[in-house]
Design a protein around this motif. Structure first.
Motif, PDB file in Angstrom:
ATOM      1  N   VAL A 136     -24.400 -22.253  18.648  1.00 20.76           N
ATOM      2  CA  VAL A 136     -25.874 -21.976  19.071  1.00 20.76           C
ATOM      3  C   VAL A 136     -27.037 -22.904  18.644  1.00 20.76           C
ATOM      4  O   VAL A 136     -27.600 -23.272  19.433  1.00 20.76           O
ATOM      5  CB  VAL A 136     -26.406 -20.482  19.011  1.00 20.76           C
ATOM      6  CG1 VAL A 136     -26.602 -20.240  17.337  1.00 20.76           C
ATOM      7  CG2 VAL A 136     -27.458 -20.092  19.811  1.00 20.76           C
ATOM      8  N   TYR A 137     -26.637 -23.258  17.332  1.00 29.27           N
ATOM      9  CA  TYR A 137     -27.475 -24.327  16.973  1.00 29.27           C
ATOM     10  C   TYR A 137     -26.651 -25.309  16.049  1.00 29.27           C
ATOM     11  O   TYR A 137     -25.645 -25.143  15.485  1.00 29.27           O
ATOM     12  CB  TYR A 137     -28.582 -23.898  15.698  1.00 29.27           C
ATOM     13  CG  TYR A 137     -29.507 -22.633  16.529  1.00 29.27           C
ATOM     14  CD1 TYR A 137     -30.050 -22.859  17.603  1.00 29.27           C
ATOM     15  CD2 TYR A 137     -29.506 -21.434  15.638  1.00 29.27           C
ATOM     16  CE1 TYR A 137     -30.904 -21.745  18.120  1.00 29.27           C
ATOM     17  CE2 TYR A 137     -30.226 -20.750  16.164  1.00 29.27           C
ATOM     18  CZ  TYR A 137     -31.044 -20.447  17.636  1.00 29.27           C
ATOM     19  OH  TYR A 137     -31.915 -19.771  17.972  1.00 29.27           O
ATOM     20  N   LYS A 138     -27.151 -26.642  15.898  1.00 28.26           N
ATOM     21  CA  LYS A 138     -26.381 -27.867  15.212  1.00 28.26           C
ATOM     22  C   LYS A 138     -26.402 -27.736  13.659  1.00 28.26           C
ATOM     23  O   LYS A 138     -25.691 -27.908  13.189  1.00 28.26           O
ATOM     24  CB  LYS A 138     -26.892 -29.074  15.547  1.00 28.26           C
ATOM     25  CG  LYS A 138     -26.802 -29.367  17.156  1.00 28.26           C
ATOM     26  CD  LYS A 138     -27.503 -30.854  17.389  1.00 28.26           C
ATOM     27  CE  LYS A 138     -27.407 -30.896  18.822  1.00 28.26           C
ATOM     28  NZ  LYS A 138     -27.900 -32.147  19.278  1.00 28.26           N
ATOM     29  N   GLY A 139     -27.724 -26.963  13.242  1.00 30.10           N
ATOM     30  CA  GLY A 139     -27.754 -26.712  11.948  1.00 30.10           C
ATOM     31  C   GLY A 139     -28.883 -25.832  11.720  1.00 30.10           C
ATOM     32  O   GLY A 139     -29.536 -25.195  12.640  1.00 30.10           O
ATOM     33  N   MET A 140     -29.431 -25.563  10.528  1.00 33.59           N
ATOM     34  CA  MET A 140     -30.402 -24.821  10.023  1.00 33.59           C
ATOM     35  C   MET A 140     -31.645 -25.357  10.441  1.00 33.59           C
ATOM     36  O   MET A 140     -32.452 -24.654  11.233  1.00 33.59           O
ATOM     37  CB  MET A 140     -30.552 -24.556   8.643  1.00 33.59           C
ATOM     38  CG  MET A 140     -31.533 -23.732   8.228  1.00 33.59           C
ATOM     39  SD  MET A 140     -31.494 -23.311   6.392  1.00 33.59           S
ATOM     40  CE  MET A 140     -31.789 -25.137   5.781  1.00 33.59           C
ATOM     41  N   ILE A 141     -31.980 -26.728  10.468  1.00 33.53           N
ATOM     42  CA  ILE A 141     -33.175 -27.392  10.849  1.00 33.53           C
ATOM     43  C   ILE A 141     -33.333 -27.258  12.273  1.00 33.53           C
ATOM     44  O   ILE A 141     -34.398 -26.869  12.993  1.00 33.53           O
ATOM     45  CB  ILE A 141     -33.183 -28.537  10.472  1.00 33.53           C
ATOM     46  CG1 ILE A 141     -33.274 -28.796   8.737  1.00 33.53           C
ATOM     47  CG2 ILE A 141     -34.611 -29.376  11.044  1.00 33.53           C
ATOM     48  CD1 ILE A 141     -34.317 -27.914   8.198  1.00 33.53           C
ATOM     49  N   ASP A 142     -32.209 -27.364  13.165  1.00 31.88           N
ATOM     50  CA  ASP A 142     -32.253 -27.364  14.619  1.00 31.88           C
ATOM     51  C   ASP A 142     -32.564 -26.001  14.890  1.00 31.88           C
ATOM     52  O   ASP A 142     -33.189 -25.842  15.974  1.00 31.88           O
ATOM     53  CB  ASP A 142     -30.776 -27.875  15.149  1.00 31.88           C
ATOM     54  CG  ASP A 142     -30.600 -27.744  16.546  1.00 31.88           C
ATOM     55  OD1 ASP A 142     -31.582 -28.489  17.185  1.00 31.88           O
ATOM     56  OD2 ASP A 142     -29.734 -26.969  17.038  1.00 31.88           O
ATOM     57  N   GLY A 143     -31.836 -25.073  14.316  1.00 33.36           N
ATOM     58  CA  GLY A 143     -32.386 -23.546  14.611  1.00 33.36           C
ATOM     59  C   GLY A 143     -33.652 -23.345  14.649  1.00 33.36           C
ATOM     60  O   GLY A 143     -34.218 -22.641  15.330  1.00 33.36           O
ATOM     61  N   PHE A 144     -34.298 -23.839  13.478  1.00 35.29           N
ATOM     62  CA  PHE A 144     -35.832 -23.419  13.627  1.00 35.29           C
ATOM     63  C   PHE A 144     -36.358 -24.255  14.668  1.00 35.29           C
ATOM     64  O   PHE A 144     -37.259 -23.779  15.139  1.00 35.29           O
ATOM     65  CB  PHE A 144     -36.327 -24.227  11.882  1.00 35.29           C
ATOM     66  CG  PHE A 144     -35.882 -23.389  10.717  1.00 35.29           C
ATOM     67  CD1 PHE A 144     -35.653 -21.941  10.775  1.00 35.29           C
ATOM     68  CD2 PHE A 144     -35.953 -24.153   9.719  1.00 35.29           C
ATOM     69  CE1 PHE A 144     -35.404 -21.451   9.666  1.00 35.29           C
ATOM     70  CE2 PHE A 144     -35.176 -23.526   8.576  1.00 35.29           C
ATOM     71  CZ  PHE A 144     -35.001 -22.070   8.630  1.00 35.29           C
TER      72      PHE A 144
END
Length: 295
Positions: A136-144
């Motif tokens: 769903v997201y590439k990583g934590m920062i992308d998720g934010f």
């Protein structure tokens, strides 16, 4: 000389939590998946084998890095606040001559749960979505960034936060309170005043497991609502709930009362070793730092 806990308590709490979560990461993935996707798996065995087959062994640790990023500061804040509020509430009418009472311990435990949950909530939101919906997201920062762009910046701090704190009050209130009371009882049972029994981290292992189980049993329906609100609309999941109370009512209506406890067994399987390892590790680190581990 034994010191009173300050910032050292935060360090011990953060390190102990990071260590325990890494040890039990596969059980955490199992727990999260069964809460987020009720009815998809016939049981824990099918869930864990499906993850293994479709994602490989790394899938069992999926989301652990961000979980550690979340749990280390969250637990650090929680353990610091527990000790801080214990002293502060002990100096109010809830205490007794500046010392914590049963009531002040309960209030300080619940308040620390709200504080730690609120301050680290964006990390929990992204971690839950990345764990239960791979890709769903590439990583934590992308998720934010994606949440802020598609749902608004406030969603990082509000989407499910009410349900999270409805969970945090009974869960952390019960687990922290139960641990402190068990330590007190162990130290004083059958002993004269001023001649308390010494505590050690090995004692914290069973106490931590029991405290976590008690907190889980009390708060699990709120955790179910919290996690379902966080992941609705992702990975093909429908958007069904506008808030925690509606979520609970809908679950009871559609799945029955015990639908609120879907995933409880997997949660308990995870929490028993988590509580034992975390609280034992925290107390050992506190001893290394010259801190008291009394309840």
């Amino acid at each position: 000389m034994v010191k009173q806990a300050g910032w050292e308590s935060a360090v011990a709490g953060g390190l102990g939590a990071a260590f325990s979560r890494t040890c039990i990461a596969p059980l955490e993935r199992l727990r999260m998946q069964m809460i987020a996707d009720p009815g998809k798996y016939s049981g824990m065995h099918e869930c864990i084998t499906t993850i293994w087959k479709t994602e490989g062994i790394r899938g069992l640790w999926r989301g652990n890095s961000i979980n550690v990023y979340r749990i280390a500061p969250q637990s650090g804040i929680g353990f610091f606040c527990k000790d801080f509020y214990k002293v502060k509430f002990g100096q109010t009418p809830l205490g007794r001559n500046g010392k914590p009472t049963v009531l002040s311990l309960a209030v300080s435990s619940a308040t620390s749960g709200i504080t730690m949950m609120t301050l680290t909530y964006p990390l929990d939101l992204v971690r839950t979505r990345m764990t239960t919906t791979p890709g769903v997201y590439k990583g934590m920062i992308d998720g934010f960034q994606q949440i802020a762009k598609k749902e608004g910046v406030l969603a990082l701090f509000t989407k499910g936060l009410t349900a999270a704190n409805m969970f945090a009050v009974p869960y952390y209130g019960t687990s922290f309170f139960a641990l402190d009371m068990m330590k007190r009882y162990y130290a004083t049972f059958g002993r004269r005043p001023g001649n308390e029994r010494a505590l050690n981290p090995l004692i914290s292992l069973p106490m931590g497991a029991i405290a976590n189980m008690m907190g889980c049993a009390v708060a699990f329906p709120f955790q179910t609502a919290w996690k379902r609100i966080q992941v609705q609309g992702l990975g093909g999941r429908p958007i069904l709930y506008t808030g925690p109370l509606m979520c609970i009512r809908t679950i009871v209506r559609d799945e029955g009362f015990f639908g609120l406890f879907n995933g409880l067994r997997a949660n308990l399987v995870k929490l028993i070793p988590t509580g034992a390892i975390q609280f034992g590790a925290v107390d050992q680190i506190k001893i290394w730092m010259g801190l008291s581990i009394k309840g």
